[in-house]
Design an enzyme around this catalytic site. Structure first.
Site, mmCIF file in Angstrom:
data_model
loop_
_atom_site.group_PDB
_atom_site.id
_atom_site.type_symbol
_atom_site.label_atom_id
_atom_site.label_comp_id
_atom_site.label_asym_id
_atom_site.label_seq_id
_atom_site.Cartn_x
_atom_site.Cartn_y
_atom_site.Cartn_z
ATOM 1 N N CYS A 125 72.013 19.021 102.794
ATOM 2 C CA CYS A 125 71.270 18.492 101.647
ATOM 3 C C CYS A 125 71.459 19.469 100.492
ATOM 4 O O CYS A 125 71.031 20.618 100.569
ATOM 5 C CB CYS A 125 69.806 18.373 102.053
ATOM 6 S SG CYS A 125 68.718 17.873 100.735
ATOM 7 N N CYS A 139 56.347 14.725 94.030
ATOM 8 C CA CYS A 139 57.457 15.643 94.327
ATOM 9 C C CYS A 139 57.175 17.032 93.782
ATOM 10 O O CYS A 139 56.839 17.193 92.607
ATOM 11 C CB CYS A 139 58.749 15.108 93.709
ATOM 12 S SG CYS A 139 60.145 16.241 93.866
HETATM 13 N N1 SAH Z 1 66.192 13.333 92.259
HETATM 14 C C1 SAH Z 1 66.789 12.560 93.288
HETATM 15 C C2 SAH Z 1 67.227 13.373 94.485
HETATM 16 C C3 SAH Z 1 66.346 14.478 94.949
HETATM 17 S S1 SAH Z 1 64.829 14.013 95.687
HETATM 18 C C4 SAH Z 1 65.850 11.454 93.714
HETATM 19 O O1 SAH Z 1 64.689 11.456 93.310
HETATM 20 O O2 SAH Z 1 66.301 10.567 94.432
HETATM 21 C C5 SAH Z 1 65.314 13.493 97.315
HETATM 22 C C6 SAH Z 1 64.320 12.551 97.988
HETATM 23 O O3 SAH Z 1 63.136 13.247 98.402
HETATM 24 C C7 SAH Z 1 63.851 11.431 97.073
HETATM 25 O O4 SAH Z 1 63.824 10.193 97.731
HETATM 26 C C8 SAH Z 1 62.450 11.883 96.752
HETATM 27 O O5 SAH Z 1 61.703 10.827 96.315
HETATM 28 C C9 SAH Z 1 61.994 12.493 98.057
HETATM 29 N N2 SAH Z 1 60.817 13.326 97.958
HETATM 30 C C10 SAH Z 1 60.447 14.115 96.936
HETATM 31 N N3 SAH Z 1 59.284 14.733 97.205
HETATM 32 C C11 SAH Z 1 58.908 14.342 98.421
HETATM 33 C C12 SAH Z 1 57.793 14.660 99.258
HETATM 34 N N4 SAH Z 1 56.854 15.518 98.880
HETATM 35 N N5 SAH Z 1 57.719 14.059 100.475
HETATM 36 C C13 SAH Z 1 58.711 13.220 100.879
HETATM 37 N N6 SAH Z 1 59.768 12.897 100.140
HETATM 38 C C14 SAH Z 1 59.871 13.449 98.925
HETATM 39 FE FE1 SF4 Z 2 63.871 13.399 92.415
HETATM 40 FE FE2 SF4 Z 2 61.686 12.815 90.968
HETATM 41 FE FE3 SF4 Z 2 61.697 15.022 92.463
HETATM 42 FE FE4 SF4 Z 2 63.210 14.898 90.268
HETATM 43 S S1 SF4 Z 2 60.971 14.848 90.331
HETATM 44 S S2 SF4 Z 2 63.811 15.666 92.281
HETATM 45 S S3 SF4 Z 2 63.792 12.743 90.270
HETATM 46 S S4 SF4 Z 2 61.829 12.910 93.227
#
Ligand code: SAH
Ligand code: SF4
Length: 401
Positions: A125, A139
């Site tokens: 990843c 996130c």
């Molecule tokens: N920015 C991109 C890729 C990075 S995030 C995107 O948003 O797709 C990778 C994945 O992790 C995304 O599906 C995101 O929604 C998920 N993710 C982020 N924070 C998370 C959390 N606290 N618990 C579970 N999944 C999470």
């Molecule tokens: Fe992905 Fe949203 Fe987290 Fe950015 S803020 S890494 S777009 S899930």
């Protein structure tokens, strides 16, 4: 779990590791390699750097000695520093990587990279940015300010570092903990997902260049069908990704109504669900053998009702899709909780009965916080702990001296 603070050297000559063919060509021209030789020399370097994984120019036996010396004078084959390596009980590995400074004022950014071994595959990843400009409310990365985009070199270097660490270049000895994929012909890193820090489609040019290096058949040689770019929904870049990079696509959907998605994934206000799904329907190369993955994070009482599940199935009708239900990974200060297990099961049953395999992504590497959305900040604490431990050990040693 084990956690090690790693010592590394601080080479100051620019590294050739991670460069594209065009960039290598320029690097060679800079040190006076004649035009007519460049193509051949690039091919040689490519093989040694990406296929053999060498760390010294002197190992490049088919490159003339004088040129090896000139290369070593101006360049290095160094990798970015791994500051902390953590290995989970389940074999998941997380590396905190410090990137070399890009300017006099840059202290060197830090990114994380996670390796998840399974029986029949090994998934890396990778991050595409330091932090993220988007602010998805569930996130953790979204709470950090973007420091900068990663260069394509820095993206590629994450795979090189991973393969160094798991002994996956010719002549290296892989770790003997028995946790690497074991299926016949399965490579230790067989898949790459852009699901670390950052929004890859906001750094598209570098991501595309990196994918070119990662998938080059003469070098690192990962199949594009095993590279997945995950986006929160940058609609205008989705067709470009298909046309110019040709990888698999994952969409962070997380909600089936615009009103809710606007709060979870604020980018939805710019590119609402119907536009996003239209872009998915038209994704170049889409077929039943090349499905789009829809990621759906399970948030207790927020998006996890049976009605949500039924609407999800209705929305995705006609799109060759896989649905990935992700248990929410809580982080300090978050307003959300992960849905209860029976609620996730009920949701998953509805999706399954509609004809989708709906694996609930099993949390991996929980003991080392290697989960999505937790990258970086928690490691800072681990690193501080590792430093304290090292200081304590050093003190103990000097006491004995
Ligand atoms: N920015 C991109 C890729 C990075 S995030 C995107 O948003 O797709 C990778 C994945 O992790 C995304 O599906 C995101 O929604 C998920 N993710 C982020 N924070 C998370 C959390 N606290 N618990 C579970 N999944 C999470
Ligand atoms: Fe992905 Fe949203 Fe987290 Fe950015 S803020 S890494 S777009 S899930």
């Amino acid at each position: 779990m084990s956690s090690v603070a790693v010592e590394t050297s601080g080479a100051t000559r620019p590294s050739l590791v991670g460069l594209t063919r065009a960039e290598l060509g320029k690097a060679l021209a800079t040190i006076g390699v004649p035009d007519r030789e460049i193509r051949m020399r690039v091919n040689q370097l490519w093989h040694w750097i990406y296929f053999q994984g060498v760390t010294e120019f002197d190992r490049m036996t088919n490159v003339a000695k004088a040129l090896r010396a000139t290369l070593a004078e101006h360049y290095s084959l160094s990798r970015p520093e791994v500051i902390v390596e953590q290995i989970s009980n389940d074999g998941t590995r997380k590396w905190l990587i410090r990137l070399p400074p890009t300017s006099a004022t840059d202290k060197g950014a830090e990114i994380e990279c996670v390796y998840i071994p399974e029986r029949d595959r090994g998934t890396l990843c990778v991050s595409s940015q330091v932090g993220c400009t988007l602010t998805c409310t569930f996130c953790h990365t979204g709470t950090q300010k973007l420091v900068r985009n990663l260069t394509s070199q820095e993206i590629v270097q994450q795979l090189v570092v991973a393969r160094d660490r798991i002994g996956d270049f010719p002549g290296m000895t892989p770790p003997t903990d028995g946790m690497l994929p074991s299926g016949e012909g399965v490579r230790a890193v067989s898949n790459i997902v852009f699901m670390g820090m950052g929004e890859p489609l906001y750094n598209f040019d570098n991501v595309r260049e990196a994918i070119g290096v990662l998938s080059d058949g003469e070098g690192l040689s990962l199949s594009k069908r095993r590279i997945t770019v995950s986006t929160s929904g940058v609609v205008p870049q989705i067709p470009t990704l298909g046309d110019e990079a040709g990888t698999m696509l994952a969409i962070s959907l997380h909600a089936v109504r615009d009103e809710l998605r606007n709060t979870l994934v604020p980018l939805n206000k710019k590119y609402p669900i119907d536009e996003l799904l239209d872009a998915c329907r038209n994704y170049p190369g889409l077929s039943n053998a090349r499905r789009i993955t829809f990621e759906y994070v399970m948030l207790k009482g927020v998006n996890d009702s049976p009605a949500d599940a039924r609407e999800l199935v209705r929305l995705l009708k006609g799109i060759p899709a896989k649905i990935n239900l992700i248990p929410f990974n809580p982080w300090p200060g978050t307003q959300y909780e992960c849905s209860d297990w029976d609620v996730i099961e009920r949701f998953s049953d509805i999706v399954f009965n509609a004809g989708y395999a709906s694996p609930v992504r099993t949390p991996r590497g929980r003991d080392i916080l290697a989960a999505c959305g937790q990258l970086k900040s928690e490691t800072e604490k681990v690193r501080a702990r590792a430093r304290l431990m090292m200081e304590a050990e050093a003190e103990a040693e000097s006491d004995h001296a």
